[in-house]
Scaffold this motif. Sequence first.
Motif, PDB file in Angstrom:
ATOM      1  N   ASN A  82       0.824  -1.214   0.000  1.00  0.00           N
ATOM      2  CA  ASN A  82       0.000   0.000   0.000  1.00  0.00           C
ATOM      3  C   ASN A  82       0.853   1.257   0.000  1.00  0.00           C
ATOM      4  OD1 ASN A  82      -2.550  -1.080  -0.124  1.00  0.00           O
ATOM      5  ND2 ASN A  82      -2.696  -1.355   2.095  1.00  0.00           N
ATOM      6  N   ARG A 106      -3.603   1.258 -11.807  1.00  0.00           N
ATOM      7  CA  ARG A 106      -3.420  -0.170 -12.061  1.00  0.00           C
ATOM      8  C   ARG A 106      -1.984  -0.527 -12.430  1.00  0.00           C
ATOM      9  NH1 ARG A 106      -9.318  -0.612 -14.427  1.00  0.00           N
ATOM     10  NH2 ARG A 106      -8.942   1.618 -14.480  1.00  0.00           N
ATOM     11  N   MET A 146      -0.064  -0.505  -9.306  1.00  0.00           N
ATOM     12  CA  MET A 146      -0.447  -1.655  -8.487  1.00  0.00           C
ATOM     13  C   MET A 146       0.261  -2.920  -8.979  1.00  0.00           C
ATOM     14  SD  MET A 146      -4.368  -0.572  -8.058  1.00  0.00           S
ATOM     15  CE  MET A 146      -5.215  -2.045  -7.688  1.00  0.00           C
ATOM     16  N   ARG A 171      -8.306  -6.402   0.509  1.00  0.00           N
ATOM     17  CA  ARG A 171      -7.718  -5.082   0.316  1.00  0.00           C
ATOM     18  C   ARG A 171      -8.776  -4.082  -0.099  1.00  0.00           C
ATOM     19  NH1 ARG A 171      -3.204  -7.029  -3.912  1.00  0.00           N
ATOM     20  NH2 ARG A 171      -1.585  -7.768  -2.495  1.00  0.00           N
ATOM     21  N   SER A 231      -9.242  -1.470  -2.727  1.00  0.00           N
ATOM     22  CA  SER A 231      -8.585  -1.194  -3.995  1.00  0.00           C
ATOM     23  C   SER A 231      -9.035   0.144  -4.553  1.00  0.00           C
ATOM     24  CB  SER A 231      -8.913  -2.320  -4.976  1.00  0.00           C
ATOM     25  OG  SER A 231      -8.631  -1.920  -6.286  1.00  0.00           O
ATOM     26  N   SER A 280     -10.872  -5.825  -3.067  1.00  0.00           N
ATOM     27  CA  SER A 280     -10.347  -6.975  -3.796  1.00  0.00           C
ATOM     28  C   SER A 280      -9.770  -7.975  -2.815  1.00  0.00           C
ATOM     29  CB  SER A 280      -9.311  -6.547  -4.834  1.00  0.00           C
ATOM     30  OG  SER A 280      -8.101  -6.205  -4.218  1.00  0.00           O
TER      31      SER A 280
END
Lengths: 379, 76
Positions: A274, A294, A297, B61, B63, B69
């Motif tokens: 995170n 994304r 991530m 999590r 997200s 997610s």
Amino acid sequence: MESELDRILSKYPFPESVKEEIKSELEKLNLPENKLKKVIDACFRAYLNNLIEPGEPSGIVAAQSIGEPGTQMTMRTFHYAGVAEINVTLGLPRLIEILDVRKNPSTPMMKIRLLPEYANDREKARDIANKIEATYLKDIADIEADIRNMRIIIRPDEEAMKRKGLDHESIKKKIEKQAKTEILEEGGNIIVQISEPSYKLLMSTFEKLKDTVVMGIKEIKRVIIRKEGEEYVLYTEGSSLKKVMKVPGVDFTRTLTNDIYEIYEVLGIEAARNAIIEEALNTLEEQGLEVDPRHIMLVADVMTADGELRSIGRHGVAGEKQSVLARAAFEMTVNNLLDAAVRGEMDYLRGITENIIVGQPIKLGTGDIELVLKMGGRR
Amino acid sequence: MKIRLQDHILVPKHEILSKEEAEELLKILGISKEQLPKIKASDPIVVEIGAKPGDIIKITRKSLTAGKSVFYRLVV
């Protein structure tokens, strides 16, 4: 009506956020059930169309999507990030720092929030800041080396001590621990007698005493109090999550640091993931660049997949590739090939880079699919 | 005051899967345990929830894109 909608939606495997969006839109319209079903069905088809195709090179897309805006980043930004007077590394150097998983970032910083009973009171916030900020002996006392008598005289500054809430006894104890010799008190002054008549020892003890931390956390060099909304928040130069979270009055659950490795050590791999996402996105956003979360991530997932933080690059993800050719293609070609030859390594040609080097179709997209002919089917 | 690391805003929810749940999960995904992403047994959160090597941990999590997610990691 609402429950009707929920019931229909629960049959579809939408992600949570998509579900919420559909729900909030449809609630406004107040449609009958069969129409609801039709709309949601259309939504589902659109959702499936937008899913990533099997065989899509998502890693390469991510690399390009982060790399291109990266070229527009300033090479050297080393100034404040909205936070008054605290220097924070930003821009490309910071992004490199995040992806390399540096153990000691160049500008560690913490954002400490306080428990409700402290957060609204400036005086109480000041108290906690004093407890956290490192106070050196030289800040609260005059230190003098008396060469003739081979001793060091420390004259505490009463006013400075009062401001920090310190007393003689605690300082004496700290000095005793640091000097490792007997100390005397003489009319309010503290005297450290050097055990042997050596000028070198006197000076080294003198230097050591000057930088003795008498109060606070050694790593935290400076604390700044700011008011954010209703509450006071402490910003610090230097970082030590482990020590700060034990300070009474600190709301540990909302205290952050920009040292990702420290987060990994104290809070575990998922918190580190995170933190990587947040730090990378903030760094890019601060530069006015927009990258889809994304991609970041995916990078964070790759970095944390093994349960420990791996850096992107020679010492991490790229350097640990199984294939000899892929490693050689990345960096230090000759070294890699030589080492592989010495060890007698084998390359199974499973990856992308290897197959491009030898000139075979790569296992991506349509290249990842093989056709099998079933004989004796329909005539 | 005892500090619960799980309460920190950066830490998502970690749960240990029971044997049956783990088996079902692997059947749905069609993979063996070793193919899952890993988490170290020395990870502070793993220590806190008391998982042992070989356990599968379910991580829920928050997200940015999907809202919520679910992720799985094998304790090693």
